[in-house]
Design an enzyme around this catalytic site. Structure first.
Site, PDB file in Angstrom:
ATOM      1  N   GLU A  15       0.693  -1.188   0.056  1.00  0.00           N
ATOM      2  CA  GLU A  15       0.152  -0.116  -0.025  1.00  0.00           C
ATOM      3  C   GLU A  15       1.028   1.033   0.047  1.00  0.00           C
ATOM      4  O   GLU A  15       1.867   1.298   0.499  1.00  0.00           O
ATOM      5  CB  GLU A  15      -0.773  -0.228   1.129  1.00  0.00           C
ATOM      6  CG  GLU A  15      -1.655   1.295   1.525  1.00  0.00           C
ATOM      7  CD  GLU A  15      -1.673   1.883   2.786  1.00  0.00           C
ATOM      8  OE1 GLU A  15      -1.594   3.201   2.817  1.00  0.00           O
ATOM      9  OE2 GLU A  15      -1.200   1.037   3.750  1.00  0.00           O
ATOM     10  N   LYS A  76      -4.611  11.242  -2.106  1.00  0.00           N
ATOM     11  CA  LYS A  76      -4.987  10.127  -1.466  1.00  0.00           C
ATOM     12  C   LYS A  76      -6.082   9.244  -1.914  1.00  0.00           C
ATOM     13  O   LYS A  76      -7.130   9.740  -1.841  1.00  0.00           O
ATOM     14  CB  LYS A  76      -5.248  10.443   0.261  1.00  0.00           C
ATOM     15  CG  LYS A  76      -5.491   9.163   1.238  1.00  0.00           C
ATOM     16  CD  LYS A  76      -5.819   9.518   2.594  1.00  0.00           C
ATOM     17  CE  LYS A  76      -6.581   8.373   3.302  1.00  0.00           C
ATOM     18  NZ  LYS A  76      -6.989   8.666   4.788  1.00  0.00           N
ATOM     19  N   VAL A  96      -5.743   1.088   1.252  1.00  0.00           N
ATOM     20  CA  VAL A  96      -6.069  -0.453   1.304  1.00  0.00           C
ATOM     21  C   VAL A  96      -7.089  -0.610   0.168  1.00  0.00           C
ATOM     22  O   VAL A  96      -6.917  -1.325  -0.617  1.00  0.00           O
ATOM     23  CB  VAL A  96      -6.368  -0.865   2.639  1.00  0.00           C
ATOM     24  CG1 VAL A  96      -6.794  -2.254   2.439  1.00  0.00           C
ATOM     25  CG2 VAL A  96      -5.108  -0.924   3.524  1.00  0.00           C
ATOM     26  N   ASP A 128     -19.337   7.255   9.157  1.00  0.00           N
ATOM     27  CA  ASP A 128     -17.898   6.979   8.843  1.00  0.00           C
ATOM     28  C   ASP A 128     -17.640   5.674   8.848  1.00  0.00           C
ATOM     29  O   ASP A 128     -17.180   5.101   9.833  1.00  0.00           O
ATOM     30  CB  ASP A 128     -16.880   8.179   9.545  1.00  0.00           C
ATOM     31  CG  ASP A 128     -15.436   8.208   8.553  1.00  0.00           C
ATOM     32  OD1 ASP A 128     -15.358   7.221   7.634  1.00  0.00           O
ATOM     33  OD2 ASP A 128     -14.762   9.194   9.003  1.00  0.00           O
ATOM     34  N   SER A 130     -15.055   3.147   6.655  1.00  0.00           N
ATOM     35  CA  SER A 130     -14.021   3.034   5.576  1.00  0.00           C
ATOM     36  C   SER A 130     -14.203   2.119   4.359  1.00  0.00           C
ATOM     37  O   SER A 130     -14.746   0.859   4.839  1.00  0.00           O
ATOM     38  CB  SER A 130     -12.615   2.860   6.147  1.00  0.00           C
ATOM     39  OG  SER A 130     -11.535   2.425   5.030  1.00  0.00           O
ATOM     40  N   ASP A 132     -12.281   0.614   2.886  1.00  0.00           N
ATOM     41  CA  ASP A 132     -11.425  -0.608   2.784  1.00  0.00           C
ATOM     42  C   ASP A 132     -12.264  -1.739   3.295  1.00  0.00           C
ATOM     43  O   ASP A 132     -12.182  -2.938   2.558  1.00  0.00           O
ATOM     44  CB  ASP A 132     -10.523  -0.442   3.913  1.00  0.00           C
ATOM     45  CG  ASP A 132      -9.434   0.688   3.716  1.00  0.00           C
ATOM     46  OD1 ASP A 132      -9.307   1.164   2.703  1.00  0.00           O
ATOM     47  OD2 ASP A 132      -8.612   0.879   4.499  1.00  0.00           O
ATOM     48  N   LYS A 149      -6.586   1.079  11.998  1.00  0.00           N
ATOM     49  CA  LYS A 149      -6.097   2.111  12.431  1.00  0.00           C
ATOM     50  C   LYS A 149      -6.379   2.607  14.016  1.00  0.00           C
ATOM     51  O   LYS A 149      -7.588   2.422  14.044  1.00  0.00           O
ATOM     52  CB  LYS A 149      -5.861   3.285  11.448  1.00  0.00           C
ATOM     53  CG  LYS A 149      -7.442   3.807  10.864  1.00  0.00           C
ATOM     54  CD  LYS A 149      -6.723   4.790   9.807  1.00  0.00           C
ATOM     55  CE  LYS A 149      -7.769   5.919   9.510  1.00  0.00           C
ATOM     56  NZ  LYS A 149      -7.282   6.727   8.140  1.00  0.00           N
TER      57      LYS A 149
HETATM   58  N1  PSU Z   1      -3.350   3.073   9.395  1.00  0.00           N
HETATM   59  C1  PSU Z   1      -2.852   4.007   9.600  1.00  0.00           C
HETATM   60  N2  PSU Z   1      -2.716   5.421   9.128  1.00  0.00           N
HETATM   61  C2  PSU Z   1      -3.247   5.543   8.132  1.00  0.00           C
HETATM   62  C3  PSU Z   1      -4.087   4.364   7.168  1.00  0.00           C
HETATM   63  C4  PSU Z   1      -4.105   3.108   7.999  1.00  0.00           C
HETATM   64  O1  PSU Z   1      -2.307   3.727  10.789  1.00  0.00           O
HETATM   65  O2  PSU Z   1      -3.215   6.474   7.310  1.00  0.00           O
HETATM   66  C5  PSU Z   1      -4.439   4.728   5.997  1.00  0.00           C
HETATM   67  C6  PSU Z   1      -4.349   3.340   4.995  1.00  0.00           C
HETATM   68  O3  PSU Z   1      -4.048   3.725   3.696  1.00  0.00           O
HETATM   69  C7  PSU Z   1      -6.071   3.101   4.970  1.00  0.00           C
HETATM   70  C8  PSU Z   1      -6.504   4.338   5.249  1.00  0.00           C
HETATM   71  O4  PSU Z   1      -6.286   2.257   3.727  1.00  0.00           O
HETATM   72  O5  PSU Z   1      -5.819   5.049   5.948  1.00  0.00           O
HETATM   73  C9  PSU Z   1      -8.054   4.393   5.396  1.00  0.00           C
HETATM   74  O6  PSU Z   1      -8.495   5.579   5.298  1.00  0.00           O
HETATM   75  P1  PSU Z   1     -10.014   6.009   5.508  1.00  0.00           P
HETATM   76  O7  PSU Z   1     -10.256   5.998   7.008  1.00  0.00           O
HETATM   77  O8  PSU Z   1     -10.097   7.391   5.021  1.00  0.00           O
HETATM   78  O9  PSU Z   1     -10.964   5.000   4.775  1.00  0.00           O
HETATM   79 MN    MN Z   2     -13.776   7.531   6.175  1.00  0.00          MN
END
Ligand code: PSU
Ligand code: MN
Length: 293
Positions: A15, A76, A96, A128, A130, A132, A149
């Site tokens: 990633e 991003k 991801v 919210d 993700s 992912d 995360k």
């Molecule tokens: N884990 C972390 N920091 C991050 C991420 C994951 O500790 O920045 C990133 C990864 O790329 C993951 C993304 O796919 O954050 C998910 O972002 P969002 O919550 O915006 O979907």
């Molecule tokens: Mn989000």
């Protein structure tokens, strides 16, 4: 990468949002080199996935990697941004969701990351969740991570995956790892202690027609792990600081990571780097084991 493909050598996709958004600028190239080396030690070739010049790249040259980590306004890219950001021909790191989509399309079986996104603590108000988690239901890869995360609600994240029948297999652990923390109170229904056992489980999911992702949850190495109560304190303090300073949206995660790193005098960054290396290495070993079978 091309040579590895031609020789049908095991490949691990990495990633890249971690290189554009997740790590401090000075750490990006050194960590990329460390992950390449960790994958090599595990027996595989690594391929960073990212967007450059209107193309989804699988494997970057040193010059392309440099371009990615130094781009002043790198995007991003989540799965839903992919077409737009490609059309805009921008430089972007892939989260991801986009990474596993591109890896699966390229026929790569194993992907490594630090932590997945998840269901956020304030989901009832913010909605919210993700992307992912959605993409994990449909990308045919094994994803090696150390949990989600730190700022998400881990229990809800695990429930979501369970509801959507995305398997989570603990690597030498019976509970979901908590990113900087090795263990949580969230039990996993599957765990593997050997690569052969893990590869066999992956294959039996495929043999029964499962075409989504399989999550392998690999705890941060113990030397660099942090105690759970300390991490909870760091998150709470950093969240408060973010609220006080009016930080929101996409700026929140980088702000929190930096705030926690400062409060912990570098311990969270050390743990983050250690788990990234551990995941690249395990992903490589698994790619080798899958190739053997
Ligand atoms: N884990 C972390 N920091 C991050 C991420 C994951 O500790 O920045 C990133 C990864 O790329 C993951 C993304 O796919 O954050 C998910 O972002 P969002 O919550 O915006 O979907
Ligand atoms: Mn989000």
């Amino acid at each position: 990468m091309r040579a590895a493909r031609q020789r049908r050598r095991p490949i691990v996709a990495l990633e890249s949002a971690v290189f554009t958004h997740g790590l401090p600028v000075a750490e990006r190239l050194p960590v990329a080199a460390e992950l390449e080396e960790a994958a090599r030690q595990g027996g595989a070739t690594s391929a960073v996935i990212a967007l450059l010049d209107g193309k989804a790249r699988v494997g970057l040259s040193p010059a392309q990697l440099q371009q990615l980590v130094t781009a002043p306004q790198a995007g991003k890219c989540a799965r839903g941004d992919l077409g737009w950001l490609l059309a805009q021909r921008v430089v972007a790191g892939t989260t991801v969701s986009a990474t596993i989509h591109i890896a699966a399309a390229a026929g790569i079986d194993v992907v490594a990351t630090g932590g997945i996104g998840g269901v956020h603590r304030d989901v009832a108000e913010s909605f919210d969740v993700s992307p992912d988690l959605i993409e994990l239901t449909r990308a045919r890869v094994v994803l090696v991570c150390s949990g989600a995360k730190t700022i998400v609600d881990l229990r809800k994240t695990l429930e979501f995956l369970e509801t959507h029948a995305v398997p989570v297999i603990g690597w030498r652990t019976r509970t979901l790892p908590g990113f900087y923390v090795r263990e949580t109170r969230l039990p996993l229904r599957a765990h593997a202690d050997t690569l052969a056992e893990l590869a066999r489980a992956v294959q039996s999911y495929r043999a029964t027609g499962y075409a989504g992702a399989i999550v392998v949850a690999n705890p941060v190495p113990s030397e660099d792990a942090l105690p759970e109560d300390e991490v909870e304190r760091l998150i709470a303090e950093s969240l408060r600081q973010a609220a006080e300073q009016g930080v929101h949206g996409q700026a929140v995660t980088p702000f929190l990571l930096e705030a926690m790193n400062q409060r912990s005098r570098g311990a969270t960054l050390r743990a983050n780097k250690a788990l990234l290396r551990g995941n690249a290495r395990l992903a490589a070993q698994l790619a080798v084991a899958l190739r053997r079978r």
